[in-house]
Design a protein around this motif. Structure first.
Motif, PDB file in Angstrom:
ATOM      1  N   CYS A 212      -4.640  -7.733  -5.112  1.00 32.92           N
ATOM      2  CA  CYS A 212      -4.185  -8.117  -4.099  1.00 32.92           C
ATOM      3  C   CYS A 212      -4.733  -9.720  -4.004  1.00 32.92           C
ATOM      4  N   SER A 236      -5.832  -9.209 -11.924  1.00 31.78           N
ATOM      5  CA  SER A 236      -4.255  -9.063 -11.115  1.00 31.78           C
ATOM      6  C   SER A 236      -3.852  -8.740 -12.156  1.00 31.78           C
ATOM      7  N   SER A 335       3.172  -0.726  -3.761  1.00 30.25           N
ATOM      8  CA  SER A 335       2.233  -0.877  -4.365  1.00 30.25           C
ATOM      9  C   SER A 335       2.087  -1.104  -6.136  1.00 30.25           C
ATOM     10  N   TYR A 387      -3.753  -1.016   4.341  1.00 28.82           N
ATOM     11  CA  TYR A 387      -3.020  -1.925   4.120  1.00 28.82           C
ATOM     12  C   TYR A 387      -3.145  -2.687   5.562  1.00 28.82           C
ATOM     13  N   LEU A 412      -5.181  -3.921   0.388  1.00 18.74           N
ATOM     14  CA  LEU A 412      -3.572  -4.323   0.473  1.00 18.74           C
ATOM     15  C   LEU A 412      -3.594  -5.872   1.576  1.00 18.74           C
ATOM     16  N   CYS A 418       2.753  -3.885  -0.811  1.00 20.76           N
ATOM     17  CA  CYS A 418       3.125  -5.369  -1.032  1.00 20.76           C
ATOM     18  C   CYS A 418       4.993  -5.485  -0.885  1.00 20.76           C
TER      19      CYS A 418
END
Length: 496
Positions: A212, A236, A335, A387, A412, A418
């Motif tokens: 992230c 990533s 995610s 998150y 995240l 996401c």
């Protein structure tokens, strides 16, 4: 534009746009070519400033701010139209161009301005270096948004998006799932190594995910050491995809990295910041892995103002004429699924336990969940998913106090993961469209799960592209290092 992760009701910074009259005519959306000036026209020129992102505490340099302001649809159409011009010039010559549709974009401009623009473009006509191979890579968390928004199955949404992009002049459309395969596999190996090395003298755990960009940038620019020491070094998915496109794919096509203009379609604005990442693999020779990042919402607005009756097309792969025959995802609720895949791998590698179903247990709230593995009545693995930045701040405070019992945390920036990125599923007033999000969650859950270990293409790429699974090149391309700035006095005192 609201701050990407701002929890206040109102953001103190407002979106700034260029004066409509100062917009260059060489970067036109479909609607603009038809003489329309709607919301897209404003959106194409929107700039994201320092305070629009989570890590707004001395996060960006002035140079980065300028570069970030160029991460918009206007830059995308600039390249499309330059390609269109060079293609028509080669076909018709300068005289023939006067009859082509691109001239319509000049609209009611005065004779003098048309002449001036003509001379400017004529001066560029021989510069073939400006012609680019245009590649678009789509994040899997963006597809449920297009499916829900246009009332399609996720497979049909993928084909519709691919067909539309190619109708604009995009040459290749890829899925970033293969890049996430590499990121997850490298993270798995790194966790096992850290677990075995961890001791009171060398505290290598917990390992914190690095997929992230909002979280990573916050850790680097605001928290600093010793937090960055806990970040997984695996690149990533977006960074890996940049290397796949600009290195492996470029070699297959006999192209230099600079000849490819690579666009990422992603669910959040933080991906735009990630595209400015300075830690580039040497194989790219200074070329950025992603030249432009557009959010799912930006692409959807382009589609709504364009022609959706175009022919659908199958998504391309990095392997010649082979096409993606179906949409797959990794085992994460919203995610890329680092937690579930790393947990299974660690259970097998460290304790010879086969875990089929990963069971999550919500603790403080639905965005802080725990997964554990017990053996002989003892918890031997304790993973968490954190998150949203309220949960992240609590995690950091406990970690610094030495009261954080987890071996691994999937971190995240966006509450809800996401799928809830601020670049998609937003109402006109800037709030999350909860009904659309629920629909997206259902669509995403129904996508077949593919374990990264099962990809034959990934194993081939390890050998053909990276010279082996644990080779120096694999380490160079798939891993990164982190730069920590001196932490501000109030970094952990922010009230979220």
């Amino acid at each position: 534009m609201k701050c990407e992760h701002c929890t206040r009701k109102e953001c103190s910074k407002k979106t700034k746009t260029d004066d409509q009259e100062n917009v260059s005519a060489d970067a036109l959306s479909p609607a603009q070519e038809n003489g329309e000036k709607g919301e897209f026209h404003k959106l194409a020129d929107a700039k994201i400033f320092l305070s629009d992102c989570l890590a707004c505490d001395s996060c960006m340099t002035a140079e980065e701010g300028v570069q970030l302001s160029q991460q918009n649809a206007k830059d995308f159409f600039r390249v499309l139209n330059l390609n269109k011009f060079h293609r028509l010039y080669r076909r018709h010559g300068w005289g023939g161009l006067r009859k082509q549709s691109w001239r319509k974009s000049e609209g009611e401009a005065s004779t003098s301005s048309r002449g001036s623009r003509r001379e400017q473009v004529k001066g560029e006509k021989c510069d073939t270096s400006k012609h680019k191979v245009l590649v678009v890579s789509v994040c899997p968390q963006s597809l449920p948004y297009f499916a829900a928004k246009f009332n399609l199955s996720v497979t049909d949404a993928s084909r519709r998006l691919c067909g539309f992009l190619k109708s604009l002049g995009v040459h290749y459309v890829f899925d970033t799932t293969i890049a996430a395969d590499f990121s997850i596999l490298e993270s798995q190996k790194e966790f096992v190594r850290r677990y075995r090395q961890h001791s009171e003298e060398e505290r290598t755990l917990p390992m914190l995910t690095s997929a992230c960009p909002g979280w990573v940038r916050y850790a680097e620019r605001v928290l600093g050491c010793p937090i960055t020491a806990h970040l997984c070094t695996a690149r990533s998915p977006q960074q890996v995809m940049g290397s796949l496109v600009k290195d492996y794919f470029a070699r297959q096509q006999n192209l230099s990295p600079e000849k490819i203009f690579h666009v990422i379609v992603a669910p959040c604005y933080d991906k735009k910041l990630e595209a400015l990442q300075e830690s580039l693999p040497p194989a790219l020779h200074g070329s950025r892995g992603a030249d432009c990042v557009l959010t799912s919402g930006e692409i959807a607005q382009i589609m709504e103002q364009g022609d959706l009756s175009v022919k659908d097309a199958a998504v391309d792969t990095l392997f010649g004429d082979l096409k993606e025959d179906k949409v797959t995802r990794h085992d994460g609720a919203s995610s890329d699924g680092h937690l579930a895949h790393i947990f299974r791998h660690a259970a097998k590698e460290l304790f010879n336990e086969d875990v089929e179903e990963v069971t999550y247990r919500a603790l403080r709230n639905k965005d802080f969940q725990e997964v554990t593995l017990e053996k002989n009545g003892e918890v031997v693995l304790r993973f968490a998913a954190a998150y949203g930045f309220r949960n992240i701040q609590n995690m950091i405070l406990k970690l610094k106090k030495g009261k954080f019992p987890y071996h691994f945390v999937e971190v995240l920036a966006c509450a809800g993961g996401c799928l809830n990125g601020r670049g998609q599923a937003q109402t006109p007033d800037g709030h999350a469209d909860k009904a659309l999000l629920r629909q997206m969650e259902g669509i995403y859950a129904d996508i077949p799960v593919r374990r990264p270990e099962s990809s034959a293409h990934v194993q081939e790429l390890y050998q053909e592209w990276l010279e082996g699974i644990n080779s120096p090149k694999a380490r160079e391309v798939l891993h990164t290092t982190y730069q920590s700035q001196e932490r501000g006095a109030h970094s952990l005192d922010i009230k979220w």
